[in-house]
Design a protein around this motif. Structure first.
Motif, PDB file in Angstrom:
ATOM      1  N   ARG A   1      -7.039   4.359 -15.604  1.00 15.99           N
ATOM      2  CA  ARG A   1      -6.868   2.998 -15.080  1.00 15.99           C
ATOM      3  C   ARG A   1      -7.633   2.006 -15.944  1.00 15.99           C
TER       4      ARG A   1
ATOM      5  N   LEU B   1      -2.016   1.957 -14.318  1.00 12.51           N
ATOM      6  CA  LEU B   1      -2.942   1.173 -13.495  1.00 12.51           C
ATOM      7  C   LEU B   1      -3.208   1.827 -12.149  1.00 12.51           C
ATOM      8  N   ILE B   2      -2.321   2.728 -11.727  1.00 13.35           N
ATOM      9  CA  ILE B   2      -2.527   3.408 -10.443  1.00 13.35           C
ATOM     10  C   ILE B   2      -2.708   4.903 -10.643  1.00 13.35           C
ATOM     11  N   SER B   3      -3.147   5.285 -11.822  1.00 16.91           N
ATOM     12  CA  SER B   3      -3.421   6.696 -12.088  1.00 16.91           C
ATOM     13  C   SER B   3      -4.498   7.223 -11.147  1.00 16.91           C
TER      14      SER B   3
ATOM     15  N   ARG C   1      -5.095  -5.762  -7.895  1.00 13.48           N
ATOM     16  CA  ARG C   1      -5.764  -4.862  -6.958  1.00 13.48           C
ATOM     17  C   ARG C   1      -6.838  -4.009  -7.629  1.00 13.48           C
ATOM     18  N   ARG C   2      -6.862  -3.971  -8.926  1.00 13.06           N
ATOM     19  CA  ARG C   2      -7.929  -3.251  -9.622  1.00 13.06           C
ATOM     20  C   ARG C   2      -9.269  -3.981  -9.491  1.00 13.06           C
TER      21      ARG C   2
ATOM     22  N   ASP D   1       0.828  -1.212   0.000  1.00 15.01           N
ATOM     23  CA  ASP D   1       0.000   0.000   0.000  1.00 15.01           C
ATOM     24  C   ASP D   1       0.859   1.258   0.000  1.00 15.01           C
TER      25      ASP D   1
ATOM     26  N   GLU E   1       2.690   1.697  -3.415  1.00  9.36           N
ATOM     27  CA  GLU E   1       1.753   2.083  -4.483  1.00  9.36           C
ATOM     28  C   GLU E   1       1.447   3.574  -4.396  1.00  9.36           C
ATOM     29  N   ARG E   2       1.161   4.062  -3.196  1.00  6.03           N
ATOM     30  CA  ARG E   2       0.874   5.499  -3.032  1.00  6.03           C
ATOM     31  C   ARG E   2       2.100   6.347  -3.357  1.00  6.03           C
TER      32      ARG E   2
ATOM     33  N   LEU F   1      -0.465  -4.856  -9.011  1.00  6.28           N
ATOM     34  CA  LEU F   1      -1.206  -3.648  -9.378  1.00  6.28           C
ATOM     35  C   LEU F   1      -2.455  -4.004 -10.169  1.00  6.28           C
TER      36      LEU F   1
ATOM     37  N   ARG G   1       2.726   6.382  -7.179  1.00  6.69           N
ATOM     38  CA  ARG G   1       1.685   7.184  -7.843  1.00  6.69           C
ATOM     39  C   ARG G   1       1.970   8.677  -7.687  1.00  6.69           C
TER      40      ARG G   1
ATOM     41  N   ASP H   1     -11.015  -1.942  -7.105  1.00  8.50           N
ATOM     42  CA  ASP H   1     -11.008  -0.516  -7.440  1.00  8.50           C
ATOM     43  C   ASP H   1     -12.333   0.133  -7.049  1.00  8.50           C
TER      44      ASP H   1
END
Length: 344
Positions: free
Chosen positions: A97, A89-91, A119-120, A52, A55-56, A116, A59, A123
């Motif tokens: 995305r 994918l993490i836009s 995890r969508r 987590d 990813e943040r 990634l 991004r 979403d």
């Protein structure tokens, strides 16, 4: 703590450098495929336990790097079709995305990028979840099974905490698990892993047929005692049990008191080995965790084991582990009571 902070800073610096290099190549306006090798290399080193955070972080850095492009570069980009990368994918933009999922094809370059995509399925945009349901199976089939399994080991241990994933999305993951090579790697991981939430993974994999006929081998060979214990319990009970999720149950609505109650699912297993043989094997296991399970089953099955019941009870009563020996003592007391009742 200082050493840990230094390592974190070094990793963050590597990621910033790789992300900015990727952003610069995109901002150049070239339609040639961008070079993601530096980012792939550094994300291959990231621990999935902190997914987590990373990813943040990535991004935010990617967005900042794109925003720092000169007006000329943005003008060039506006005249050409912008390249889609795995980082889209993490836009922050749900449309991006969704577009990324629809446009990307082929194998995920490492575990991080497959995670990634996975995890969508959770979403917050329904259209993105739909795109993930459609594309994830193809991505999984193309990706190195090791990357897929690394990601699934983490996902399956945490997906009950995902607030937006629904039955359709879970079915997609369960179908991915059943892919032949992926299933083979997952079974091998259960047996060979010395750490990690493998016992929880065993339960979640029980939702699918990939463990059918394999549980005895797992009970004999798994490195982690908790996995062997789970496998033996499944054999003793003829089923695999897992937690589907949790629901709130009021214990005293007058005082707004309650608790989260586990929602349990199960799948029946065909067991060909006799109860006595299973007890024999489990009672001789090198781990007290497994022996304790067999002692519990002995107590439950005292009436069905005849003279063998006392043999096992005495074995457990003399066990070096207190949690096992106390169950053996209890079994002996119950047997004595049964004998006295039969005499009278």
């Amino acid at each position: 703590m200082r050493i840990k902070g230094e390592k974190l800073q070094i990793m963050e610096d590597k990621i910033v450098s790789a992300v900015r290099a990727l952003a610069d190549s995109i901002n150049s306006g070239s339609n040639v495929a961008v070079d993601m090798s530096a980012l792939i290399e550094v994300t291959s080193e990231l621990p999935l336990s902190s997914f987590d955070y990373w990813e943040r972080f990535i991004r935010s850095e990617f967005y900042s790097a794109r925003m720092e492009a000169s007006p000329l570069k943005w003008e060039v980009c506006s005249r050409t079709k912008e390249l889609v990368t795995w980082l889209d994918l993490i836009s922050f933009n749900g449309y991006k995305r969704e577009e990324a999922l629809q446009a990307l094809s082929g194998a995920a370059p490492n575990t991080f990028f497959f995670s990634l995509a996975t995890r969508r399925l959770n979403d917050w945009v329904p259209q993105v979840r739909k795109a993930a349901r459609e594309k994830l199976p193809d991505i999984a089939r193309s990706t190195d099974p090791k990357y897929v399994v690394d990601a699934l080991c983490v996902v399956l241990s945490n997906w009950n905490s995902w607030g937006r994933i629904e039955k359709e999305e879970k079915e997609v993951l369960l179908n991915v698990i059943c892919e032949k090579e992926i299933a083979k790697c997952l079974r091998a991981r259960l047996v060979s892993s010395a750490s990690g939430p493998m016992a929880s993974l065993f339960s979640q994999l029980g939702r699918t047929p990939i463990l059918d006929g394999q549980i005895e081998e797992i009970a004999r060979s798994a490195i982690q005692p908790s996995v062997r214990a789970k496998a033996y319990r499944s054999l003793f009970e003829g089923r695999i049990v897992w937690v589907e999720g949790r629901r709130w149950v009021w214990t005293d609505i007058r005082y707004c008191e309650g608790r989260l109650k586990p929602i349990v699912g199960e799948r029946v297993q065909e067991v060909k080995t006799s109860l006595l043989d299973l007890l024999e094997r489990a009672s001789e296991d090198r781990s007290s965790i497994v022996r304790r399970v067999s002692a519990e089953i002995l107590i439950r099955e005292l009436d069905n084991l005849g003279s063998k019941a006392r043999v096992f009870a005495e074995r457990f009563a003399s066990d070096s582990s207190h949690s096992v020996s106390e169950r053996g003592d209890f079994a002996l007391k119950k047997l004595d009571e049964l004998e006295r009742a039969n005499v009278s």
